[in-house]
Design a protein around this motif. Structure first.
Motif, short mmCIF file in Angstrom:
data_model
loop_
_atom_site.label_atom_id
_atom_site.label_comp_id
_atom_site.label_asym_id
_atom_site.label_seq_id
_atom_site.Cartn_x
_atom_site.Cartn_y
_atom_site.Cartn_z
N SER A 276 0.82 -1.22 0.00
CA SER A 276 0.00 0.00 0.00
C SER A 276 0.85 1.27 0.00
CB SER A 276 -0.93 0.01 1.23
OG SER A 276 -0.18 0.17 2.43
N PHE A 277 2.15 1.13 0.27
CA PHE A 277 3.03 2.30 0.29
C PHE A 277 3.32 2.77 -1.14
CE2 PHE A 277 5.12 0.43 4.34
CZ PHE A 277 4.09 0.94 5.13
N SER A 278 3.75 4.02 -1.27
CA SER A 278 4.21 4.52 -2.56
C SER A 278 5.53 3.85 -2.90
CB SER A 278 4.40 6.04 -2.51
OG SER A 278 5.48 6.38 -1.65
N LYS A 279 5.89 3.90 -4.17
CA LYS A 279 7.16 3.29 -4.59
C LYS A 279 8.33 3.92 -3.84
CE LYS A 279 8.17 2.49 -9.00
NZ LYS A 279 8.68 2.69 -10.39
N GLU A 280 8.28 5.24 -3.63
CA GLU A 280 9.36 5.93 -2.93
C GLU A 280 9.48 5.43 -1.49
OE1 GLU A 280 12.61 8.39 -3.17
OE2 GLU A 280 11.20 7.91 -4.76
N GLN A 281 8.32 5.24 -0.84
CA GLN A 281 8.34 4.72 0.53
C GLN A 281 8.89 3.30 0.57
OE1 GLN A 281 4.08 5.74 1.32
NE2 GLN A 281 4.83 6.32 3.33
N GLN A 282 8.50 2.48 -0.40
CA GLN A 282 8.99 1.10 -0.44
C GLN A 282 10.51 1.06 -0.57
OE1 GLN A 282 6.72 -0.22 -3.78
NE2 GLN A 282 4.83 -0.50 -2.60
N LYS A 283 11.05 1.88 -1.45
CA LYS A 283 12.50 1.95 -1.61
C LYS A 283 13.17 2.46 -0.34
CE LYS A 283 14.08 3.84 -5.33
NZ LYS A 283 14.22 4.85 -6.40
N ASN A 284 12.53 3.46 0.30
CA ASN A 284 13.08 4.01 1.54
C ASN A 284 13.20 2.93 2.61
OD1 ASN A 284 13.29 6.56 0.46
ND2 ASN A 284 11.35 7.27 1.31
N MET A 285 12.14 2.11 2.72
CA MET A 285 12.14 1.05 3.72
C MET A 285 13.30 0.07 3.51
SD MET A 285 9.69 1.50 5.85
CE MET A 285 8.11 2.32 6.02
N LEU A 286 13.49 -0.35 2.26
CA LEU A 286 14.52 -1.32 1.96
C LEU A 286 15.92 -0.70 2.09
CD1 LEU A 286 12.90 -3.20 -1.06
CD2 LEU A 286 12.97 -3.88 1.34
N GLU A 287 16.06 0.56 1.70
CA GLU A 287 17.36 1.22 1.84
C GLU A 287 17.71 1.45 3.31
OE1 GLU A 287 16.89 4.63 -0.63
OE2 GLU A 287 17.28 3.52 -2.49
N TYR A 288 16.69 1.76 4.10
CA TYR A 288 16.91 1.90 5.55
C TYR A 288 17.36 0.55 6.12
CZ TYR A 288 15.98 2.87 10.49
OH TYR A 288 16.12 3.04 11.85
N SER A 289 16.77 -0.53 5.62
CA SER A 289 17.15 -1.87 6.08
C SER A 289 18.62 -2.14 5.82
CB SER A 289 16.30 -2.93 5.37
OG SER A 289 14.92 -2.70 5.58
N LEU A 290 19.09 -1.77 4.64
CA LEU A 290 20.50 -1.96 4.31
C LEU A 290 21.41 -1.21 5.28
CD1 LEU A 290 20.57 -1.69 0.39
CD2 LEU A 290 21.10 -3.71 1.77
N THR A 291 21.00 0.01 5.61
CA THR A 291 21.78 0.82 6.54
C THR A 291 21.88 0.15 7.90
OG1 THR A 291 21.11 2.86 5.42
CG2 THR A 291 21.95 3.08 7.67
N ILE A 292 20.75 -0.34 8.41
CA ILE A 292 20.74 -0.97 9.74
C ILE A 292 21.52 -2.28 9.73
CG2 ILE A 292 19.30 -1.91 11.57
CD1 ILE A 292 19.19 1.10 11.33
N PHE A 293 21.44 -3.05 8.65
CA PHE A 293 22.20 -4.29 8.57
C PHE A 293 23.71 -4.00 8.67
CE2 PHE A 293 18.51 -6.31 6.11
CZ PHE A 293 18.06 -6.99 7.23
N ARG A 294 24.15 -2.95 8.02
CA ARG A 294 25.57 -2.59 8.09
C ARG A 294 25.96 -2.17 9.50
NH1 ARG A 294 24.20 0.43 2.97
NH2 ARG A 294 24.61 -1.06 1.29
N GLU A 295 25.06 -1.46 10.19
CA GLU A 295 25.35 -1.04 11.56
C GLU A 295 25.41 -2.26 12.49
OE1 GLU A 295 25.53 2.88 12.13
OE2 GLU A 295 26.22 1.94 10.29
N ILE A 296 24.53 -3.24 12.23
CA ILE A 296 24.54 -4.48 13.01
C ILE A 296 25.88 -5.19 12.84
CG2 ILE A 296 23.55 -6.81 13.14
CD1 ILE A 296 20.82 -5.54 12.49
#
Length: 365
Positions: A276-296
């Motif tokens: 239900s999110f916009s494409k921009e929101q969907q990309k933001n979610m996944l890019e945020y995930s990449l950032t957190i995985f690197r911090e982990i």
């Protein structure tokens, strides 16, 4: 646009001012920086300083007739060339009203923003632009100052267009400066690169992005999340701050808990919400995930001092790193990157997210 209007980049501003004072300004300069950097803003502020009638030690005055006209992007001795739809009857001059609006609304905007502004799908800089430019440069300066030629995104010059401006770029008329602003210098033709002086514009520092967002009245926790997502891209930070976005961290934390527990019911629900999110929101979610995985990965490897997170984000990373299989980090990153790739190509988001979730569930443990 003045130097004082640009947040941060103090060293770059000082270098440009010093070049003017010492009369060491190259006739053709390339302001190259990533999307969302201050390359266009710096080039505009530099042009204002060069032609200012009463410059200060560090900036243009902002009040003289030249500054006033430059601020409105309406100075008769300044030309702008940027991607358009092409064609003999369509040039940058055709879209000057839209260009002024675009720059004044968000000087950190990218090519996609610009093409949406003028409602075309693919932009280029046709050879007719070069022919018209050469003709205009043969005329005398209207106001006796410097003539400035801005070329925004010269990496989109066609070979014929680039070849047409090579001579004038190498040997411009007296008191004429070319200011090229690009996001990808590697895509520029070597014949263009060899004729310009390169000026590197770095990404914005996190503290500068935070300061910008704080000035907009955004809460401290949200500023922290947006800064992580922006990663030095001020255009992205601006768009995220003005959009009605879901809280990325809370959403991500819930997603990871469902993956770890392999809660299929909740993962299906998440995929419905994600769809239900916009494409921009969907990309933001996944890019945020990449950032957190690197911090982990940093925390799990004993390098917490390199982690940029604070408060609840940092607490989550500390806790999750204890059960996270860091040996699979590369596979996880590739998996999320693949998800972003499919989202950008309009694959059904629900399918992409659920497939990513099921594979993640196996890899994080």
């Amino acid at each position: 646009m003045r130097f004082s209007d640009i947040i941060g980049l103090e060293e770059e501003k000082a270098t440009l001012v010093a070049a003017v004072k010492k009369n060491h300004v190259a006739h053709a300069q390339l302001f190259h920086g990533a999307e969302g950097s201050g390359n266009l803003a710096l080039a505009l502020a530099f042009g204002a300083y060069v032609n200012c009638e009463k410059p200060t030690e560090t900036d243009s005055c902002g009040a003289c007739p030249s500054c006033s006209k430059i601020d409105k992007l309406a100075h008769p001795d300044i030309s702008f060339i940027f991607p358009t739809a092409g064609g003999k009857k369509i040039s940058s001059e055709t879209f000057m009203a839209e260009w002024r609006s675009f720059v004044q609304e968000n000087v950190y905007g990218n090519l996609t923003d610009w093409l949406e502004k003028i409602q075309i799908k693919q932009g280029n800089i046709p050879v007719e632009e070069a022919r018209k430019l050469i003709q205009n440069l043969s005329l005398k300066s209207y106001e006796g100052g410097y003539k400035l030629v801005y070329i925004w995104l010269p990496e989109l010059l066609s070979i014929s267009t680039a070849n047409a401006i090579l001579k004038v770029l190498e040997e411009p008329p007296e008191k004429t400066f070319f200011l090229l602003v690009c996001n990808n210098s590697q895509s520029l033709l070597t014949t263009i690169l060899s004729r310009v002086q390169r000026f590197a514009v770095p990404k914005f520092k996190d503290e500068d992005v935070k300061a910008y967002l704080t000035q907009k009245g955004i809460t401290e926790d949200r500023v922290q999340e947006l800064t992580i997502l922006a990663n030095g891209n001020l255009n992205r930070a601006i768009k995220l701050s003005s959009a009605n976005n879901t809280n990325e961290h809370d959403w991500f934390a819930s997603w990871m808990r469902y993956c770890f527990a392999f809660n299929l019911t909740q993962l299906v629900n998440c995929s419905e919400e994600f769809d239900s999110f916009s494409k921009e929101q969907q990309k933001n979610m996944l890019e945020y995930s990449l950032t957190i995985f690197r911090e982990i990965f940093l925390v799990a490897g004993g390098n917490e001092n390199m982690v940029k997170l604070e408060k609840k984000q940092l607490e989550f990373v500390r806790n999750f790193s204890k059960v996270f299989n860091i040996n699979n980090l590369q596979k996880i990153s590739e998996l999320v990157d693949e998800g972003i790739f499919h989202i950008e190509r309009n694959v059904r988001a629900k399918m992409v997210f659920l497939d990513t979730s099921l594979q993640l569930a196996k890899l994080i443990k």
